[in-house]
Scaffold this motif. Sequence first.
Motif, PDB file in Angstrom:
ATOM      1  N   HIS A 404       0.854  -1.274  -0.198  1.00 43.93           N
ATOM      2  CA  HIS A 404       0.048  -0.006  -0.006  1.00 43.93           C
ATOM      3  C   HIS A 404       0.789   1.369   0.047  1.00 43.93           C
ATOM      4  O   HIS A 404       0.303   2.394  -0.183  1.00 43.93           O
ATOM      5  CB  HIS A 404      -0.882   0.114   1.259  1.00 43.93           C
ATOM      6  N   LEU A 405       2.138   1.182   0.055  1.00 47.61           N
ATOM      7  CA  LEU A 405       3.029   2.384   0.363  1.00 47.61           C
ATOM      8  C   LEU A 405       3.529   2.987  -1.141  1.00 47.61           C
ATOM      9  O   LEU A 405       4.057   2.038  -1.939  1.00 47.61           O
ATOM     10  CB  LEU A 405       4.215   2.005   1.081  1.00 47.61           C
ATOM     11  N   PRO A 406       3.483   4.054  -1.391  1.00 44.87           N
ATOM     12  CA  PRO A 406       3.870   4.510  -2.658  1.00 44.87           C
ATOM     13  C   PRO A 406       5.282   4.347  -2.902  1.00 44.87           C
ATOM     14  O   PRO A 406       5.755   4.251  -3.900  1.00 44.87           O
ATOM     15  CB  PRO A 406       3.647   6.174  -2.359  1.00 44.87           C
ATOM     16  N   SER A 407       6.156   4.539  -1.790  1.00 47.10           N
ATOM     17  CA  SER A 407       7.501   4.441  -1.761  1.00 47.10           C
ATOM     18  C   SER A 407       7.673   2.919  -2.503  1.00 47.10           C
ATOM     19  O   SER A 407       8.907   2.879  -3.042  1.00 47.10           O
ATOM     20  CB  SER A 407       8.344   4.486  -0.433  1.00 47.10           C
ATOM     21  N   VAL A 408       7.318   1.876  -2.256  1.00 46.40           N
ATOM     22  CA  VAL A 408       7.394   0.512  -2.505  1.00 46.40           C
ATOM     23  C   VAL A 408       7.406   0.557  -4.012  1.00 46.40           C
ATOM     24  O   VAL A 408       7.972   0.120  -4.882  1.00 46.40           O
ATOM     25  CB  VAL A 408       6.678  -0.545  -1.890  1.00 46.40           C
ATOM     26  N   ASN A 409       6.125   1.095  -4.484  1.00 48.28           N
ATOM     27  CA  ASN A 409       5.671   1.144  -5.950  1.00 48.28           C
ATOM     28  C   ASN A 409       6.600   1.739  -6.644  1.00 48.28           C
ATOM     29  O   ASN A 409       6.989   1.407  -7.798  1.00 48.28           O
ATOM     30  CB  ASN A 409       4.176   1.474  -5.984  1.00 48.28           C
ATOM     31  N   LEU A 410       6.995   3.024  -6.135  1.00 50.60           N
ATOM     32  CA  LEU A 410       8.059   4.023  -6.898  1.00 50.60           C
ATOM     33  C   LEU A 410       9.284   3.275  -7.192  1.00 50.60           C
ATOM     34  O   LEU A 410      10.144   3.650  -7.935  1.00 50.60           O
ATOM     35  CB  LEU A 410       7.948   5.518  -6.205  1.00 50.60           C
ATOM     36  N   GLU A 411       9.654   2.529  -6.140  1.00 47.79           N
ATOM     37  CA  GLU A 411      11.115   1.871  -6.045  1.00 47.79           C
ATOM     38  C   GLU A 411      11.106   0.869  -7.105  1.00 47.79           C
ATOM     39  O   GLU A 411      11.886   0.811  -8.011  1.00 47.79           O
ATOM     40  CB  GLU A 411      11.386   1.116  -4.532  1.00 47.79           C
ATOM     41  N   ALA A 412       9.980   0.023  -7.306  1.00 46.47           N
ATOM     42  CA  ALA A 412       9.785  -0.745  -8.365  1.00 46.47           C
ATOM     43  C   ALA A 412       9.717  -0.060  -9.722  1.00 46.47           C
ATOM     44  O   ALA A 412      10.238  -0.611 -10.758  1.00 46.47           O
ATOM     45  CB  ALA A 412       8.496  -1.297  -8.198  1.00 46.47           C
ATOM     46  N   ALA A 413       9.115   1.055  -9.899  1.00 41.00           N
ATOM     47  CA  ALA A 413       8.957   1.752 -11.059  1.00 41.00           C
ATOM     48  C   ALA A 413      10.549   2.490 -11.407  1.00 41.00           C
ATOM     49  O   ALA A 413      10.782   2.426 -12.668  1.00 41.00           O
ATOM     50  CB  ALA A 413       8.104   2.931 -10.967  1.00 41.00           C
ATOM     51  N   LEU A 414      11.205   2.808 -10.458  1.00 41.97           N
ATOM     52  CA  LEU A 414      12.438   3.235 -10.732  1.00 41.97           C
ATOM     53  C   LEU A 414      13.404   2.252 -11.287  1.00 41.97           C
ATOM     54  O   LEU A 414      14.286   2.558 -12.092  1.00 41.97           O
ATOM     55  CB  LEU A 414      13.127   3.950  -9.618  1.00 41.97           C
ATOM     56  N   ILE A 415      13.348   1.124 -10.810  1.00 44.02           N
ATOM     57  CA  ILE A 415      14.292   0.001 -11.430  1.00 44.02           C
ATOM     58  C   ILE A 415      13.781  -0.520 -12.820  1.00 44.02           C
ATOM     59  O   ILE A 415      14.607  -0.657 -13.769  1.00 44.02           O
ATOM     60  CB  ILE A 415      13.966  -1.043 -10.264  1.00 44.02           C
ATOM     61  N   ALA A 416      12.385  -0.443 -12.902  1.00 43.25           N
ATOM     62  CA  ALA A 416      11.826  -0.648 -14.231  1.00 43.25           C
ATOM     63  C   ALA A 416      12.345   0.423 -15.365  1.00 43.25           C
ATOM     64  O   ALA A 416      12.789   0.192 -16.582  1.00 43.25           O
ATOM     65  CB  ALA A 416      10.290  -0.843 -14.319  1.00 43.25           C
ATOM     66  N   ALA A 417      12.334   1.554 -14.990  1.00 38.99           N
ATOM     67  CA  ALA A 417      12.860   2.791 -15.692  1.00 38.99           C
ATOM     68  C   ALA A 417      14.184   2.600 -16.065  1.00 38.99           C
ATOM     69  O   ALA A 417      14.527   2.911 -17.141  1.00 38.99           O
ATOM     70  CB  ALA A 417      12.228   4.193 -15.142  1.00 38.99           C
ATOM     71  N   ASP A 431      -0.237   6.463 -11.281  1.00 32.46           N
ATOM     72  CA  ASP A 431      -1.165   6.191  -9.812  1.00 32.46           C
ATOM     73  C   ASP A 431      -0.610   6.778  -8.657  1.00 32.46           C
ATOM     74  O   ASP A 431      -1.445   7.175  -7.794  1.00 32.46           O
ATOM     75  CB  ASP A 431      -0.810   4.687  -9.917  1.00 32.46           C
ATOM     76  N   ALA A 432       0.956   7.023  -8.457  1.00 35.21           N
ATOM     77  CA  ALA A 432       1.291   7.509  -7.499  1.00 35.21           C
ATOM     78  C   ALA A 432       0.950   8.840  -7.256  1.00 35.21           C
ATOM     79  O   ALA A 432       0.810   9.622  -6.113  1.00 35.21           O
ATOM     80  CB  ALA A 432       2.943   7.306  -7.273  1.00 35.21           C
ATOM     81  N   GLU A 433       0.669   9.557  -8.205  1.00 34.31           N
ATOM     82  CA  GLU A 433       0.373  11.148  -8.323  1.00 34.31           C
ATOM     83  C   GLU A 433      -1.131  11.132  -7.664  1.00 34.31           C
ATOM     84  O   GLU A 433      -1.401  12.466  -6.757  1.00 34.31           O
ATOM     85  CB  GLU A 433       0.098  11.677  -9.779  1.00 34.31           C
ATOM     86  N   ASN A 434      -1.840  10.208  -7.657  1.00 33.76           N
ATOM     87  CA  ASN A 434      -3.264  10.337  -7.089  1.00 33.76           C
ATOM     88  C   ASN A 434      -3.093  10.065  -5.405  1.00 33.76           C
ATOM     89  O   ASN A 434      -3.925  10.468  -4.571  1.00 33.76           O
ATOM     90  CB  ASN A 434      -3.969   9.078  -7.322  1.00 33.76           C
ATOM     91  N   SER A 435      -2.010   9.738  -4.732  1.00 31.77           N
ATOM     92  CA  SER A 435      -1.716   9.720  -3.555  1.00 31.77           C
ATOM     93  C   SER A 435      -1.094  10.765  -3.010  1.00 31.77           C
ATOM     94  O   SER A 435      -0.730  10.848  -1.697  1.00 31.77           O
ATOM     95  CB  SER A 435      -0.867   8.363  -3.309  1.00 31.77           C
ATOM     96  N   GLN A 436      -0.854  11.901  -3.796  1.00 31.55           N
ATOM     97  CA  GLN A 436      -0.198  13.032  -3.118  1.00 31.55           C
ATOM     98  C   GLN A 436      -1.279  13.962  -2.466  1.00 31.55           C
ATOM     99  O   GLN A 436      -2.482  13.840  -2.695  1.00 31.55           O
ATOM    100  CB  GLN A 436       0.572  14.198  -4.142  1.00 31.55           C
ATOM    101  N   PRO A 437      -0.796  14.875  -1.648  1.00 29.20           N
ATOM    102  CA  PRO A 437       0.603  14.745  -0.787  1.00 29.20           C
ATOM    103  C   PRO A 437       0.846  13.497  -0.082  1.00 29.20           C
ATOM    104  O   PRO A 437       0.109  12.824   0.647  1.00 29.20           O
ATOM    105  CB  PRO A 437       0.406  15.764   0.222  1.00 29.20           C
ATOM    106  N   PHE A 438       2.121  13.110  -0.084  1.00 32.38           N
ATOM    107  CA  PHE A 438       2.689  11.986   0.452  1.00 32.38           C
ATOM    108  C   PHE A 438       2.917  11.691   1.952  1.00 32.38           C
ATOM    109  O   PHE A 438       3.500  12.929   2.449  1.00 32.38           O
ATOM    110  CB  PHE A 438       3.894  11.229  -0.117  1.00 32.38           C
ATOM    111  N   LEU A 439       2.292  11.268   2.688  1.00 34.41           N
ATOM    112  CA  LEU A 439       2.404  11.125   4.289  1.00 34.41           C
ATOM    113  C   LEU A 439       3.759   9.954   4.308  1.00 34.41           C
ATOM    114  O   LEU A 439       4.413  10.214   5.244  1.00 34.41           O
ATOM    115  CB  LEU A 439       1.490  10.487   4.904  1.00 34.41           C
ATOM    116  N   ASP A 440       4.061   9.225   3.283  1.00 37.12           N
ATOM    117  CA  ASP A 440       5.189   8.369   3.339  1.00 37.12           C
ATOM    118  C   ASP A 440       6.341   9.180   2.779  1.00 37.12           C
ATOM    119  O   ASP A 440       6.443   9.380   1.446  1.00 37.12           O
ATOM    120  CB  ASP A 440       4.710   7.277   2.200  1.00 37.12           C
ATOM    121  N   ARG A 441       7.250   9.611   3.744  1.00 41.37           N
ATOM    122  CA  ARG A 441       8.138  10.903   3.446  1.00 41.37           C
ATOM    123  C   ARG A 441       9.292  10.044   2.225  1.00 41.37           C
ATOM    124  O   ARG A 441       9.777  11.026   1.514  1.00 41.37           O
ATOM    125  CB  ARG A 441       8.680  11.033   4.712  1.00 41.37           C
ATOM    126  N   ASP A 442       9.406   8.816   2.203  1.00 43.95           N
ATOM    127  CA  ASP A 442      10.272   8.382   1.284  1.00 43.95           C
ATOM    128  C   ASP A 442       9.966   8.337  -0.263  1.00 43.95           C
ATOM    129  O   ASP A 442      10.759   8.373  -1.305  1.00 43.95           O
ATOM    130  CB  ASP A 442      10.731   6.841   1.453  1.00 43.95           C
TER     131      ASP A 442
END
Length: 830
Positions: A404-417, A431-442
């Motif tokens: 459920h954490l944006p940081s986990v999904n974004l880490e996967a996206a960085l590796i894919a990119a 998809d992550a843009e819809n979770s802003q503002p992030f409470l998950d600081r990473d």
Amino acid sequence: MICKRISRLAMAIHEGWSPRRSPWMAIRRGTPKGFGNSLEMSWKLSFRVSVTKSWSEFRKTKPKKCETPHSMNCVKWAVFLTILILLPISAQSKDPSPLEVFNNPKGFPPREVYQMAHKAFYDGNIEGARLLALRIFLDGYRSQNLLDLLGAIEIKANRPVLAGEWLRKALCLNIKDSNAQKLLARLPAAPRPIPINPEQLREHFNAVTKVVPKLLARLSYSQLHFESVFDAIQRGQFYLALALSEEYEKRYPGADGQALTALCAYHLCRIQDSLQICKKGLSQSPYHPLLLTVQAFLNDTNPETSATSRPRALYDLDRWDEAIQAANQLSELNPRSAEGFLVKARIALDGLNIPEASSNLAEVEKRDSDHPALHLLQVELFSKLNKPEEAGNSLERAFRRGYHLPSVNLEAALIAASQGKIDDGKTILDDAENSQPFLDRDAYPMFVLLALMVDQLPKARKALDVWGNRMKVNSTLCFMEAFYNQKAGDSQKTLEWIRKGFTLNPNHAAFLSTLSTVAANLGDTALSNEINSRLSKTKSESSPEIPLPSVGKELPSESFSSPKRNVQFGKIRLQIPDGIQPNVVEKIQKTLSSCLNRLEGLLGFQSKQVEIKLVDPSVLPEKICHYDFQNDCLSVSSFLCDSSNVLTLLSRNYPEIGSDEKNLLSETWPTHMLTHELSHYLVCQEVKNAFKSFSKTGWMHEGLAEILGGEPEVIKRRLQFAHQLISSGTAQLLIPADINRIFSESNQRFSSKEEVALAESYLMAAFLIKRESNFAAGIGKFLKIIDSVSGGKTLDQSLQKIFNISQGEFDSGWKEAAYWSLRQGVPYEW
């Protein structure tokens, strides 16, 4: 002053001359500041004294005008009229209502509002106290007492999920907040999503869809339905909670359903959705307590109270030295907490100190092997060491509790990119843009870097603006601004942000090593040389020989060549029967070493020689290990590391649980049971005559062993199982003597009665250990009470001497403290 005004007014009325101002103004100007507030209960007595004194002075100064009966009557009437005039003043001196205060942001001093909230709380006006306290919080004021009060309000309102959030915020301000620690000790642990393997997420959604209709059939009235959502959140079943909340909205339209959905969205990190729901709900019901509370969580931009812990707050503020001190302090206060080591690992990675980062991550893995932040940091560590396969494995493990954490999904996206999969990166970015503002600081730096990698500059700019508005500018934000301006082609701003970030934190070597080259390419050789000079002082060597944290739970141990009758490794001597394969023995050897190292750290003493018998599964048909108190013998089944047989054993013992939960339990149940039984062995080594007094101390040994076992999923299953039996009337809460009798009669086979006794023992032991300021001190005292009862003292004598509590207080206290944990099936937080 008030006395003089009254005498002046009396004379004016008697003599018929008009005062310079109206009677109201005359008295109002003469009233000291705060007169109405300070004399709310005794104004009549004070006024009587004032009038008596004024009347005496009046008679002395004006004797001729007051000697006639007519004059006396006039003055009496004057005093009477004055009293009538003062009555409205007394009425207006009362405190404003909570609604008036809440509707007037920053209109009252926060200290006064806090006092009103405190008074309302102790008067039993929970709704009013919450409104007043939230007014202070929403106005931007923060204090330890305020957050403690908000936590106490939610406890009184029967909302442990919300209470825990407030109290953890209080500890972010002050790690040693004793009030927050005591209140948290009586609450369940913080909600954590149930672990799900990445490939099974779709199956989990399907299972939720199937189970919801059955649950709805049992939720026959609104309050029960409302509470079921909170229970699901507390258990970490976030998607189930969301499904139930949406059904609640359909059944009972209104603000309550919207508030539940907003709370679920908050826990699923869908912050934008949660904010929109709160805005819509508050437009219809502006004082709804749950909507206001969720809104307060979402809009908390304070750099300290919006962090996960005090060390993390200091880390984000670039106060790294203080963060390390706070992390060490947190680890001392709570040795089982992984948060301090996580922060130290972040600092080490950002400083390119690979050995230090590796060591801290190994400590995290001992305490919380499923923590998503642990595996994200391992991804970063393995990436720096050019180990893509290990990084991929760590990312997969991060999804188990971090799906459920944006940081986990974004880490996967960085590796894919980075591997050229730009479309995948763009999909996750949208998809992550819809979770802003992030409470998950990473998530912020990851989002900006990903947007720059896939050439989405407007999205990067928007994220930087949101980030800067919600958090104090730190070095990471400065470096992200530098990368953005470099991509946008603004050289001047790029250099400005590099210099600003370097000034804020010259130890942030992970980004500075790249940005020094950027500064040199842009022509600022002075800045580049300054950065390189600083980096030269940093230990940044990362050779492949550096010890790395293990991906699983097993720790490195001595190699095993061929099976022998007796194998010695470290302090453990393992007796092995014929026919056991070498690879099985090696796995068991590693698991035993890991459990022993962990237990020695938790118990606070070093064990002696540990004798363990490896036995055939037929010897332990229902268990994978067992400690025999009478013969002081610890036996371990060769099935310990055989996952298929562990699943078979779980199916036999817990036929009611589904396949998903069974698969999850199979990963942690063997380690928990081994640590449980091994702790019996070590405690009996340390405490004299412990095994001889087991009939008196059985609940103590089993309760302590469950706590030391430490696997939340296993403890949760036991608590839920016990609650089901107690609720149905099949079982009931027992006194310690009855629990001891159950354990003494155990025949090494699975028993529902023994499962309930284990759950109760865990709750009783936790109640006593939680009375101490930290886990280590609680364990030390609990060992003393085992020693005391084993030495011949009664339980009542031992409790009074060691924990300063009578047995009667203990019997009632542990049941009250265990209410949340047992009812919701949630283990205690240590």
